[in-house]
Scaffold this active site. Structure first.
Site, PDB file in Angstrom:
ATOM      1  N   ASN A  14      -1.147 -88.503 -47.608  1.00  0.00           N
ATOM      2  CA  ASN A  14      -0.947 -87.291 -46.801  1.00  0.00           C
ATOM      3  C   ASN A  14      -0.978 -86.038 -47.663  1.00  0.00           C
ATOM      4  O   ASN A  14      -1.516 -85.008 -47.247  1.00  0.00           O
ATOM      5  CB  ASN A  14       0.372 -87.377 -46.026  1.00  0.00           C
ATOM      6  CG  ASN A  14       0.213 -88.194 -44.755  1.00  0.00           C
ATOM      7  OD1 ASN A  14      -0.393 -87.737 -43.785  1.00  0.00           O
ATOM      8  ND2 ASN A  14       0.728 -89.413 -44.772  1.00  0.00           N
ATOM      9  N   HIS A 109       6.291 -88.768 -39.686  1.00  0.00           N
ATOM     10  CA  HIS A 109       6.934 -90.064 -39.456  1.00  0.00           C
ATOM     11  C   HIS A 109       5.948 -90.976 -38.719  1.00  0.00           C
ATOM     12  O   HIS A 109       5.295 -90.540 -37.767  1.00  0.00           O
ATOM     13  CB  HIS A 109       8.205 -89.861 -38.625  1.00  0.00           C
ATOM     14  CG  HIS A 109       8.972 -91.129 -38.421  1.00  0.00           C
ATOM     15  ND1 HIS A 109       9.765 -91.688 -39.394  1.00  0.00           N
ATOM     16  CD2 HIS A 109       9.035 -91.969 -37.353  1.00  0.00           C
ATOM     17  CE1 HIS A 109      10.294 -92.813 -38.933  1.00  0.00           C
ATOM     18  NE2 HIS A 109       9.865 -93.004 -37.708  1.00  0.00           N
TER      19      HIS A 109
HETATM   20  C1  GAR Z   1       3.234 -92.216 -44.105  1.00  0.00           C
HETATM   21  O1  GAR Z   1       2.688 -93.153 -43.226  1.00  0.00           O
HETATM   22  C2  GAR Z   1       4.412 -91.507 -43.494  1.00  0.00           C
HETATM   23  O2  GAR Z   1       4.329 -91.399 -42.112  1.00  0.00           O
HETATM   24  C3  GAR Z   1       5.552 -92.396 -43.897  1.00  0.00           C
HETATM   25  O3  GAR Z   1       5.244 -92.820 -45.186  1.00  0.00           O
HETATM   26  C4  GAR Z   1       3.835 -92.910 -45.329  1.00  0.00           C
HETATM   27  C5  GAR Z   1       3.432 -92.235 -46.615  1.00  0.00           C
HETATM   28  O4  GAR Z   1       2.084 -92.421 -46.889  1.00  0.00           O
HETATM   29  N1  GAR Z   1       6.777 -91.673 -43.857  1.00  0.00           N
HETATM   30  C6  GAR Z   1       7.947 -92.222 -43.580  1.00  0.00           C
HETATM   31  O5  GAR Z   1       8.086 -93.403 -43.347  1.00  0.00           O
HETATM   32  C7  GAR Z   1       9.118 -91.251 -43.582  1.00  0.00           C
HETATM   33  N2  GAR Z   1      10.321 -91.909 -43.205  1.00  0.00           N
HETATM   34  P1  GAR Z   1       1.350 -91.579 -48.028  1.00  0.00           P
HETATM   35  O6  GAR Z   1       2.221 -91.642 -49.273  1.00  0.00           O
HETATM   36  O7  GAR Z   1       0.046 -92.271 -48.227  1.00  0.00           O
HETATM   37  O8  GAR Z   1       1.179 -90.170 -47.539  1.00  0.00           O
END
Ligand code: GAR
Length: 192
Positions: A14, A109
């Site tokens: 992200n 989230h």
């Molecule tokens: C994402 O899918 C986000 O929605 C989730 O962690 C992942 C991070 O992915 N967030 C949570 O679970 C927050 N409680 P990334 O490191 O590839 O961006």
């Protein structure tokens, strides 16, 4: 130009989606700093690739959540960040951080909030047998995964989904909605 500070605990996809949206002119912002809490976080490699400064604040080196948050606030201010973007940030926040950036902290989230807050949101969704899942970008308030919703996207849950396959489908949407939600939040703050 929005000055962003991004917090990430994991892979940082992200974070990179936001960097890419800025790079291609979709989002008028700059990422001043990436803060990560876990020395293994791949997000740090991505920051390097993009030439964005990154700072490790290892939560294990702070006795209390408030102390970690004080370190985060100091780092964000040092780098001139005005918005705090939680892009896969897996620490519970305290008033120390929230009070320093009132209404200017956003989180993503991997569920359609208010369903399935907290950890293991995707497993929660699969266990519940829902037929659609998705992701939510919201402003951060003290209660975990609450706060006004800015954007959501929906994906189907398929018969043979595992947490991994469903997460991959959700992440494609996360990368679309997060940059747009940041722009929307800034617009709302300008015209309350
Ligand atoms: C994402 O899918 C986000 O929605 C989730 O962690 C992942 C991070 O992915 N967030 C949570 O679970 C927050 N409680 P990334 O490191 O590839 O961006």
């Amino acid at each position: 130009t929005l000055r962003l500070g991004v917090l990430a605990s994991g892979s940082g996809s992200n974070f990179e989606a936001i960097a890419r949206a800025i790079d291609c002119g979709q989002l008028n912002a700059e990422i001043r700093v990436l803060i990560y809490n876990n020395p293994q976080a791949k997000a740090a490699d991505r920051a390097k690739k993009w030439g964005i400064p990154s700072v490790l604040l290892d939560h294990r080196e702070f006795k209390r959540r408030e102390e970690l948050d004080r370190g985060i606030v100091a780092t964000l201010k040092e780098y001139g960040a005005e918005w705090t973007i939680m892009a896969g940030w897996m620490r519970i926040v305290t008033p120390v951080l929230i009070d320093a950036f009132p209404d200017r902290i956003l989180n993503i989230h991997p569920s359609l909030l208010p369903s399935f807050p907290g950890i293991r949101a995707i497993e929660q969704a699969l266990n519940a047998g829902v037929k659609v899942a998705g992701c939510t970008v919201h402003r951060v308030s003290l209660e975990v995964d609450c706060g006004p919703i800015l954007a959501q996207a929906v994906v189907p849950v398929l018969e043979d989904d595992t947490p991994e396959t469903l997460h991959a489908r959700i992440q494609i949407q996360e990368h679309e909605i997060f940059p747009r939600a940041i722009a929307l939040a800034a617009l709302q703050s300008q015209n309350p």
